[in-house]
Design a protein around this motif. Sequence first.
Motif, short mmCIF file in Angstrom:
data_model
loop_
_atom_site.label_atom_id
_atom_site.label_comp_id
_atom_site.label_asym_id
_atom_site.label_seq_id
_atom_site.Cartn_x
_atom_site.Cartn_y
_atom_site.Cartn_z
N LEU A 245 0.84 -1.20 0.00
CA LEU A 245 0.00 0.00 0.00
C LEU A 245 0.88 1.25 0.00
CD1 LEU A 245 -2.59 -1.11 2.72
CD2 LEU A 245 -2.87 -1.16 0.22
N PRO A 246 0.36 2.38 -0.46
CA PRO A 246 1.12 3.63 -0.35
C PRO A 246 1.48 3.87 1.12
CG PRO A 246 -0.76 3.93 -1.80
CD PRO A 246 -0.92 2.57 -1.16
N PRO A 247 2.67 4.36 1.41
CA PRO A 247 3.16 4.39 2.78
C PRO A 247 2.42 5.31 3.73
CG PRO A 247 4.71 5.48 1.32
CD PRO A 247 3.70 4.80 0.44
N GLY A 248 1.88 6.44 3.24
CA GLY A 248 1.34 7.43 4.17
C GLY A 248 2.49 8.09 4.91
N SER A 249 2.18 8.89 5.92
CA SER A 249 3.24 9.60 6.64
C SER A 249 3.30 9.16 8.08
CB SER A 249 3.02 11.11 6.55
OG SER A 249 2.30 11.59 7.64
N VAL A 250 4.53 9.15 8.63
CA VAL A 250 4.71 8.83 10.04
C VAL A 250 4.02 9.87 10.91
CG1 VAL A 250 6.43 8.54 11.88
CG2 VAL A 250 6.86 7.58 9.61
N VAL A 251 4.10 11.15 10.50
CA VAL A 251 3.50 12.23 11.30
C VAL A 251 2.00 12.05 11.46
CG1 VAL A 251 3.08 14.72 11.38
CG2 VAL A 251 5.31 13.86 10.69
N SER A 252 1.36 11.45 10.45
CA SER A 252 -0.09 11.28 10.51
C SER A 252 -0.52 10.39 11.67
CB SER A 252 -0.62 10.71 9.19
OG SER A 252 -0.16 9.39 8.99
N VAL A 253 0.40 9.57 12.17
CA VAL A 253 0.03 8.70 13.30
C VAL A 253 0.74 9.10 14.59
CG1 VAL A 253 -0.55 6.74 11.84
CG2 VAL A 253 1.80 7.01 12.62
N THR A 254 1.56 10.14 14.56
CA THR A 254 2.25 10.58 15.77
C THR A 254 1.63 11.81 16.41
OG1 THR A 254 3.79 12.01 14.56
CG2 THR A 254 4.46 9.70 14.89
N GLY A 255 0.91 12.60 15.64
CA GLY A 255 0.40 13.86 16.15
C GLY A 255 1.43 14.97 16.06
#
Length: 377
Positions: A245-255
């Motif tokens: 799947l497209p990776p997305g961003s780490v920040v999107s799950v860290t806040g």
Amino acid sequence: MAQQAVHPAEPDFPILVIGAGQSGLSAGYHLRRHGLVPGQDFLIVDHAPGPGGAWQFRWPSLTLSTVNRVHDLPGMPFAENADPGGAGAEVPAATAVPRYYQRYEEHFELRVRRPVSVRVVCDRSGDDGLLHAETDRAGTLRVRGLINGTGTWEHPFIPHYRGAETFAGRQLHTRDYRDPAEFAGQHVVVVGGGISAVQLLDEISRVTGTTWVTRSEPAFREAPFDVDAGRRAVAIVEDRVRRGLPPGSVVSVTGLPLDDRLRAARERGVLRRRPMFDHIEPEGVRWADGSFQAAQVILWATGFRSALDHLAPLRLRGPGGGITMSGALATRVAVDPRIHLIGYGPSASTIGANRAGRAAAAELTGYLGLERGALRE
């Protein structure tokens, strides 16, 4: 014991590393640790005119005091090599980090060849068993293995909204931002919910009026971001790339980390977020409920996508829209173990890039049968 690839033809270099940012330099360091000689057993090429990766293009107000973090490259600490003049935390990151990278390249004799852009990589396994990397200044390089560290800076993402082409003002992306003073007297709509978005929102709001819009409600993090939280966030992104799947961003799950500057911005009322507008008009933006905000500037702080267009002929993407990754740290392309992507997915951070460089160097040298024993620095 790792299975070794069979290659009937002699390459120009056994391994090509594309990109000399954090991940590429980390890979170069670890290839040396495995006994490979820079400029002989592997070549690092970089498109930029000088050292520094994407850092050399960052806006001047991004100083060492405001940057989220500059992580050490392996084998040489940042703090002792970035600011010999003693100017301290107010040194622009676009000056300090390139200086550090230059010293790193020189110290470890990585022999980065620049400026060299890789236009396209083709699989010629049916002919000579090698990958062919066509460049603008170094001809076509034939290699047995590839470590790609091109990052995201060259691929800014701007979503399409109805009416964007009619806007009479100025539209720009984060990568084009330089100084808040250029917006004085204009109303700026800042679009995006990441760290860069709130940092620029804070800066610009000090000189002119702003409106902040995001697709989803921002999540601010009051508590410190510890190692366990980081590992959990990276694990989510790693799971995605392992499933293609497209990776997305780490920040999107860290806040978003709520530091003193952002607390002050919140007190000034700057962090009042509005949902995404419905469309763009010549004089501003309009929401679905009919409300309107006049604006002269739209700043798209909407992030980046992985700069992998040069790998398109290899057909690495699967039906899920991403590239299925494997290996210890998900750096190896599952359908072609000759290719490692670093700075992609879970390694799209400075600390993640270091770990990815180490893993890619170890796995690729093992697969290609190039392991020559660790070096002592």
